[in-house]
Enzyme design. Structure first.
Site, short mmCIF file in Angstrom:
data_model
loop_
_atom_site.label_atom_id
_atom_site.label_comp_id
_atom_site.label_asym_id
_atom_site.label_seq_id
_atom_site.Cartn_x
_atom_site.Cartn_y
_atom_site.Cartn_z
N SER A 2 0.62 -1.15 0.02
CA SER A 2 -0.11 -0.05 0.01
C SER A 2 0.90 1.24 -0.01
O SER A 2 0.33 2.28 -0.40
CB SER A 2 -1.05 0.06 1.05
OG SER A 2 -0.23 -0.25 2.51
N HIS A 56 -5.45 -3.30 -2.50
CA HIS A 56 -5.02 -2.21 -3.35
C HIS A 56 -5.08 -2.92 -4.93
O HIS A 56 -4.42 -2.53 -5.81
CB HIS A 56 -3.63 -1.55 -3.14
CG HIS A 56 -3.83 -0.65 -2.34
ND1 HIS A 56 -4.34 0.71 -2.32
CD2 HIS A 56 -3.56 -0.67 -0.86
CE1 HIS A 56 -4.45 1.23 -1.25
NE2 HIS A 56 -4.07 0.47 -0.33
N LYS A 107 -11.94 0.65 -1.47
CA LYS A 107 -11.11 1.18 -2.17
C LYS A 107 -11.80 1.22 -3.81
O LYS A 107 -12.58 2.15 -3.83
CB LYS A 107 -9.78 0.73 -2.41
CG LYS A 107 -9.17 0.86 -0.97
CD LYS A 107 -7.69 0.57 -0.54
CE LYS A 107 -7.38 0.92 0.72
NZ LYS A 107 -6.56 -0.06 1.56
C1 LIG Z 1 -6.81 -0.25 3.17
C2 LIG Z 1 -6.18 -1.49 3.27
C3 LIG Z 1 -6.74 -2.35 4.28
C4 LIG Z 1 -7.96 -2.06 5.06
O1 LIG Z 1 -9.25 -1.81 4.43
P1 LIG Z 1 -10.62 -1.27 4.95
O2 LIG Z 1 -11.69 -1.76 4.20
O3 LIG Z 1 -10.24 0.43 4.89
O4 LIG Z 1 -10.41 -1.40 6.45
C5 LIG Z 1 -6.34 -3.67 4.58
N1 LIG Z 1 -5.31 -4.12 4.06
C6 LIG Z 1 -4.45 -3.26 2.96
C7 LIG Z 1 -3.38 -3.99 2.36
C8 LIG Z 1 -4.98 -2.04 2.91
O5 LIG Z 1 -4.39 -1.27 1.95
#
Ligand SMILES: *Cc1c(COP(=O)(O)O)cnc(C)c1O
Length: 396
Positions: free
Chosen positions: A185, A213, A244
């Site tokens: 990320s 991602h 996302k």
């Molecule tokens: C954003 C993210 C999460 C968390 O996801 P949410 O739905 O915002 O709680 C988990 N793992 C990774 C790699 C992320 O980038």
């Protein structure tokens, strides 16, 4: 209000200010758009995870509203009491098919998905969780809640992973799970999932990949890292977020039918926290539909990514090891990164500064993500401003 008992908070805040770590987020005053109103200023927004630019899409909004009309605003229960609605089941089925898995289970967020799986599957001192050092915070916290020990391998270092898998402790473990982000990320690099799966197989471990991602971003039709490596049906657990590219909130694990049923009976976030509002599930279904029928959207995301990276590289910026839309622009100093971000904002571009401890010292940066919705003009404008501010601050 004032409490003597909470005086420590004043000291903690003062310490954070001194270390440049007190977070005061900027505020979005419009929808999450490629060009958005942030703190009262219209800026090119390079900060969201709105990869497919669907967070304010008319069709998606219509689906969310229709779900509110049909099912109301909230389920008012956890899944295992009476919070399982037909729309949750529909989303689970369609997501399992999208991930080419047998079944899927929804959670309230990507964060709780990771906690749920790590805690449920590494459930005894005889188990072992093996994790990449740059995995997301929610995997780290999931590992902390697990009952078995954890071993950390150096980032994408397959020799180190093999050493751990071959260690006496791993050999005698009851269960071993190798966990990796699909796309990392902060750096935007991709895990060598083909090698991880081969190694895990050789040593009798199973694999969990976190595609937060990667879903809606890489692989055919955005199916994720597993598909990207041609490993459909060969990875035990695919985790991801619906907050996302999927423009809502929530998370999932796509896996076998029996593991899905097991998680649905023991995973604590599933059992003790209420289900997604129906409008959220409807949003995800609408996004999935658009993703499958509009391949041009994914292509725009990648065209925009290539253009922005090329412009930055031409200007002399260090964009690290990224091969995805997450493009870090290395600065190497927290204060300078903050200044860079502020200068860009004055010029009409928002890119977030990321400092220690989110990234290691010396790796402070601006983190950018272009979306499918940015125009070539937006990207060229942003690149121009990066050059101008970057030169002013001696970064290029
Ligand atoms: C954003 C993210 C999460 C968390 O996801 P949410 O739905 O915002 O709680 C988990 N793992 C990774 C790699 C992320 O980038």
């Amino acid at each position: 209000m004032q409490f003597d008992t909470l005086k420590f908070a004043d000291e903690e805040v003062a310490a954070l200010i001194k270390e440049n770590r007190l977070l005061r987020p900027r505020v979005l005053r419009s929808a999450q758009e490629p060009v958005a109103d942030i703190d009262g200023k219209r800026v090119v927004n390079l900060t969201s995870n709105n990869y497919l630019a669907l967070a304010n899409h008319p069709e998606v909004k219509k689906a969310a509203v229709a779900a509110i009309e049909k099912y109301g605003t909230g389920s008012a229960a956890v899944r295992t009491i009476i919070g399982t609605m037909s729309i949750h089941e529909e989303l689970e089925e369609k997501f399992a098919a999208f991930k080419r898995a047998d079944a899927a289970i929804l959670f309230q967020s990507g964060f709780t998905s990771n906690v749920a799986v790590c805690q449920s599957l590494i459930s005894a001192p005889e188990d072992l969780l093996i994790s990449d050092e740059l995995n997301h915070a929610s995997i780290i916290d999931g590992a902390r809640l697990a009952k078995g020990p954890r071993k950390i391998y150096r980032h994408k270092d397959m020799k180190h992973l093999e050493e751990i898998l071959g260690s006496p402790e791993a050999r005698k473990a009851r269960r071993k799970m190798v966990v990796t982000d699909g796309v990392f990320s902060m750096d935007g690099d991709i895990a060598p999932l083909d090698e991880i799966v081969a190694l895990a197989g050789r040593y009798g471990a199973f694999v969990m990949v976190d595609d937060a991602h990667a879903s809606g971003v890489i692989g055919e039709q955005g199916r994720g890292t597993v598909n990207h490596f041609g490993l459909d049906g060969k990875v035990e657990i695919q985790i991801g977020t619906l907050s996302k590219a999927f423009a809502a909130v929530g998370g999932y694990a796509a896996t076998t039918r029996s593991l899905r049923d097991y998680l649905g009976s023991v995973a604590r976030p599933f059992l003790f926290s209420s289900s997604q509002p129906p409008s959220v599930a409807a949003t995800c279904l609408a996004v999935l539909d658009i993703l499958l029928k509009e391949p041009a959207r994914l292509k725009s995301l990648w065209d925009n990514t290539a253009l922005f990276k090329e412009e930055l590289k031409k200007a002399g910026f260090d964009t690290g090891s990224s091969v995805t839309p997450i493009t870090p622009v290395m600065v190497g100093d927290t204060e300078k990164a903050l200044k860079f971000s502020r200068r860009l904002f004055e010029e009409g571009v928002f890119a977030l500064a990321i400092g220690f401890p989110t990234v290691p010292k010396g790796k402070e940066r601006l983190r950018t993500i272009v979306t499918a919705g940015h125009t070539v003009k937006d990207i060229e404008f942003a690149a121009e401003k990066f050059k101008k501010a970057g030169k002013e601050l001696g970064i290029i």
